[in-house]
Design a protein around this motif. Structure first.
Motif, PDB file in Angstrom:
ATOM      1  N   VAL A 161       9.053  -4.528  11.300  1.00 46.89           N
ATOM      2  CA  VAL A 161       8.965  -3.748  10.068  1.00 46.89           C
ATOM      3  C   VAL A 161       9.196  -4.666   8.876  1.00 46.89           C
ATOM      4  N   ASN A 162       8.520  -4.361   7.775  1.00 42.42           N
ATOM      5  CA  ASN A 162       8.757  -5.054   6.518  1.00 42.42           C
ATOM      6  C   ASN A 162       8.522  -4.071   5.380  1.00 42.42           C
ATOM      7  N   ALA A 163       9.560  -3.868   4.563  1.00 39.91           N
ATOM      8  CA  ALA A 163       9.475  -2.965   3.419  1.00 39.91           C
ATOM      9  C   ALA A 163       9.485  -3.798   2.140  1.00 39.91           C
ATOM     10  N   SER A 164       8.545  -3.538   1.249  1.00 36.37           N
ATOM     11  CA  SER A 164       8.465  -4.315   0.007  1.00 36.37           C
ATOM     12  C   SER A 164       7.899  -3.446  -1.125  1.00 36.37           C
ATOM     13  N   PRO A 165       8.152  -3.786  -2.410  1.00 34.84           N
ATOM     14  CA  PRO A 165       8.881  -4.978  -2.848  1.00 34.84           C
ATOM     15  C   PRO A 165      10.394  -4.809  -2.708  1.00 34.84           C
ATOM     16  N   GLU A 166      11.089  -5.901  -2.789  1.00 37.73           N
ATOM     17  CA  GLU A 166      12.544  -5.925  -2.728  1.00 37.73           C
ATOM     18  C   GLU A 166      13.063  -6.897  -3.799  1.00 37.73           C
ATOM     19  N   PRO A 167      13.855  -6.445  -4.795  1.00 37.35           N
ATOM     20  CA  PRO A 167      14.265  -5.057  -5.040  1.00 37.35           C
ATOM     21  C   PRO A 167      13.120  -4.233  -5.635  1.00 37.35           C
ATOM     22  N   VAL A 168      13.394  -2.936  -5.849  1.00 36.63           N
ATOM     23  CA  VAL A 168      12.388  -2.033  -6.396  1.00 36.63           C
ATOM     24  C   VAL A 168      13.073  -1.022  -7.310  1.00 36.63           C
ATOM     25  N   LYS A 169      12.374  -0.580  -8.342  1.00 40.30           N
ATOM     26  CA  LYS A 169      12.931   0.422  -9.244  1.00 40.30           C
ATOM     27  C   LYS A 169      12.866   1.808  -8.597  1.00 40.30           C
ATOM     28  N   LYS A 170      13.858   2.614  -8.881  1.00 44.85           N
ATOM     29  CA  LYS A 170      13.907   3.964  -8.317  1.00 44.85           C
ATOM     30  C   LYS A 170      12.664   4.754  -8.728  1.00 44.85           C
ATOM     31  N   GLY A 171      12.057   5.432  -7.750  1.00 43.99           N
ATOM     32  CA  GLY A 171      10.868   6.226  -7.999  1.00 43.99           C
ATOM     33  C   GLY A 171       9.566   5.474  -7.809  1.00 43.99           C
ATOM     34  N   LYS A 172       9.654   4.147  -7.713  1.00 47.14           N
ATOM     35  CA  LYS A 172       8.455   3.347  -7.487  1.00 47.14           C
ATOM     36  C   LYS A 172       8.044   3.378  -6.008  1.00 47.14           C
ATOM     37  N   THR A 173       6.852   2.886  -5.730  1.00 55.19           N
ATOM     38  CA  THR A 173       6.306   2.935  -4.371  1.00 55.19           C
ATOM     39  C   THR A 173       6.780   1.750  -3.533  1.00 55.19           C
ATOM     40  N   ILE A 174       7.207   2.049  -2.321  1.00 54.93           N
ATOM     41  CA  ILE A 174       7.559   1.026  -1.332  1.00 54.93           C
ATOM     42  C   ILE A 174       6.484   1.054  -0.245  1.00 54.93           C
ATOM     43  N   THR A 175       5.969  -0.108   0.087  1.00 56.99           N
ATOM     44  CA  THR A 175       4.999  -0.215   1.184  1.00 56.99           C
ATOM     45  C   THR A 175       5.718  -0.733   2.420  1.00 56.99           C
ATOM     46  N   VAL A 176       5.577  -0.001   3.522  1.00 54.85           N
ATOM     47  CA  VAL A 176       6.253  -0.369   4.769  1.00 54.85           C
ATOM     48  C   VAL A 176       5.204  -0.708   5.823  1.00 54.85           C
ATOM     49  N   THR A 177       5.217  -1.968   6.246  1.00 53.67           N
ATOM     50  CA  THR A 177       4.262  -2.422   7.254  1.00 53.67           C
ATOM     51  C   THR A 177       5.019  -2.797   8.534  1.00 53.67           C
ATOM     52  N   GLY A 178       4.275  -2.978   9.596  1.00 57.24           N
ATOM     53  CA  GLY A 178       4.889  -3.364  10.866  1.00 57.24           C
ATOM     54  C   GLY A 178       3.826  -3.483  11.942  1.00 57.24           C
ATOM     55  N   LYS A 179       4.289  -3.774  13.151  1.00 54.27           N
ATOM     56  CA  LYS A 179       3.363  -3.875  14.281  1.00 54.27           C
ATOM     57  C   LYS A 179       4.065  -3.521  15.579  1.00 54.27           C
ATOM     58  N   LEU A 180       3.371  -2.717  16.395  1.00 55.80           N
ATOM     59  CA  LEU A 180       3.843  -2.378  17.737  1.00 55.80           C
ATOM     60  C   LEU A 180       3.010  -3.164  18.734  1.00 55.80           C
ATOM     61  N   SER A 181       3.653  -3.962  19.554  1.00 53.64           N
ATOM     62  CA  SER A 181       2.934  -4.741  20.558  1.00 53.64           C
ATOM     63  C   SER A 181       3.624  -4.610  21.901  1.00 53.64           C
ATOM     64  N   ARG A 182       2.909  -4.953  22.955  1.00 53.90           N
ATOM     65  CA  ARG A 182       3.474  -4.903  24.300  1.00 53.90           C
ATOM     66  C   ARG A 182       2.902  -6.032  25.149  1.00 53.90           C
ATOM     67  N   ALA A 183       3.608  -6.334  26.206  1.00 55.40           N
ATOM     68  CA  ALA A 183       3.220  -7.448  27.068  1.00 55.40           C
ATOM     69  C   ALA A 183       1.872  -7.197  27.719  1.00 55.40           C
ATOM     70  N   ASN A 184       1.030  -8.204  27.682  1.00 55.44           N
ATOM     71  CA  ASN A 184      -0.223  -8.193  28.428  1.00 55.44           C
ATOM     72  C   ASN A 184      -0.005  -9.090  29.638  1.00 55.44           C
ATOM     73  N   TRP A 185       0.118  -8.498  30.813  1.00 57.87           N
ATOM     74  CA  TRP A 185       0.455  -9.258  32.021  1.00 57.87           C
ATOM     75  C   TRP A 185      -0.698 -10.139  32.508  1.00 57.87           C
ATOM     76  N   GLU A 186      -1.866  -9.954  31.957  1.00 59.65           N
ATOM     77  CA  GLU A 186      -3.014 -10.729  32.408  1.00 59.65           C
ATOM     78  C   GLU A 186      -3.274 -11.959  31.531  1.00 59.65           C
ATOM     79  N   THR A 187      -2.885 -11.883  30.258  1.00 59.11           N
ATOM     80  CA  THR A 187      -3.082 -13.026  29.356  1.00 59.11           C
ATOM     81  C   THR A 187      -1.794 -13.807  29.129  1.00 59.11           C
TER      82      THR A 187
END
Length: 259
Positions: A161-187
């Protein structure tokens, strides 16, 4: 003995990745031999990463009025041991379990197995596995169970997870990104887990409890992206509940300072 031939056939078939084991049938027994209290991996799902082998311990109890001669357990994936697509024979000599005598009629038995990506684990084999068990008594009684216990073998998961910008003014928009991954047993690598529902959660700086803000789905690369309004100092994280093939995982909270 017929039961020796049976276990040899099952062991050999799994070792050679064969699918047909005509000598092994559904549950069978002669006399009063019983198999019970089967526990796999201390009752927890078996979670395996992208490359490292995983040791799995199976314990069970065997009883017979004449005493226990020997026992064996085999792990397999598929509708039955005869139609299994992969499996594991216990580590050690002949794959037999180590049985410890409790009293004249009861023994506790233990086997350790190795599950390894790209060897006996493929992506398609994640999910429900079963324990095939066989025990013989000193008077030649025996008990065989085709499914002595079911358990889950899962592809290890990661969540960022990554939330930005940091810091941010109250009421402004925060964008939250991230990634879900899992083991690939073949690669031997981790790859994005697509189309999965993931919760965005928030914890105020003064609190120890996360609350769910919204639920979104991962894209075709396992990525996550959403926006929220800044309200107070605190931590944002993504939380995945898990599936039968992939364990639940929480991202470490990312702190946002709201001015």
């Amino acid at each position: 003995m017929r039961i020796r031939a049976t276990v040899a056939a099952v062991s050999g078939a799994l070792a050679l990745s064969a699918l047909a084991v005509p000598a092994a049938h559904a549950d069978d027994s002669v006399g009063d031999t019983k198999i019970s209290n089967v526990v796999v991996n201390s009752g927890k799902s078996v979670v395996v990463g992208a490359t490292a082998a995983k040791k799995v311990t199976v314990t069970f109890t065997v009883t017979d009025n004449s005493g226990v001669a020997w026992a064996q357990a085999i792990l397999y994936h598929g509708p039955s041991v005869e139609k299994s697509d992969t499996g594991a024979i216990a580590d050690g000599k002949d794959g037999e379990a180590t049985c410890t005598k409790v009293n004249a009629t009861k023994s506790t038995c233990k086997s350790t197995f190795t599950l390894e990506p790209a060897y006996n684990l493929t992506n398609a084999s994640a999910g429900t596995w079963k324990v095939w068990a066989l025990a013989a008594a000193k008077d030649d009684d025996f008990a065989q169970k085709d499914n002595a216990k079911s358990f889950q073998v899962q592809r290890a998961s990661k969540l960022t997870v990554n939330a930005s910008p940091e810091p941010v003014k109250k009421g402004k928009t925060i964008t939250v990104t991230g990634k879900l991954s899992r083991a690939n047993w073949e690669t031997g690598k981790y790859a994005g887990y697509t189309g999965q529902s993931v919760k965005l959660q928030f914890r105020k700086k003064s609190s120890s409890t996360y609350t769910t803000v919204k639920t979104i789905k991962t894209n075709s690369k396992g990525e996550l992206r959403t926006t929220v309004k800044a309200s107070a100092d605190g931590y944002y994280r993504y939380s995945f509940a898990g599936t039968s093939t992939t364990p639940a995982v929480n991202a470490a909270g990312d702190f946002v300072d709201v001015k």
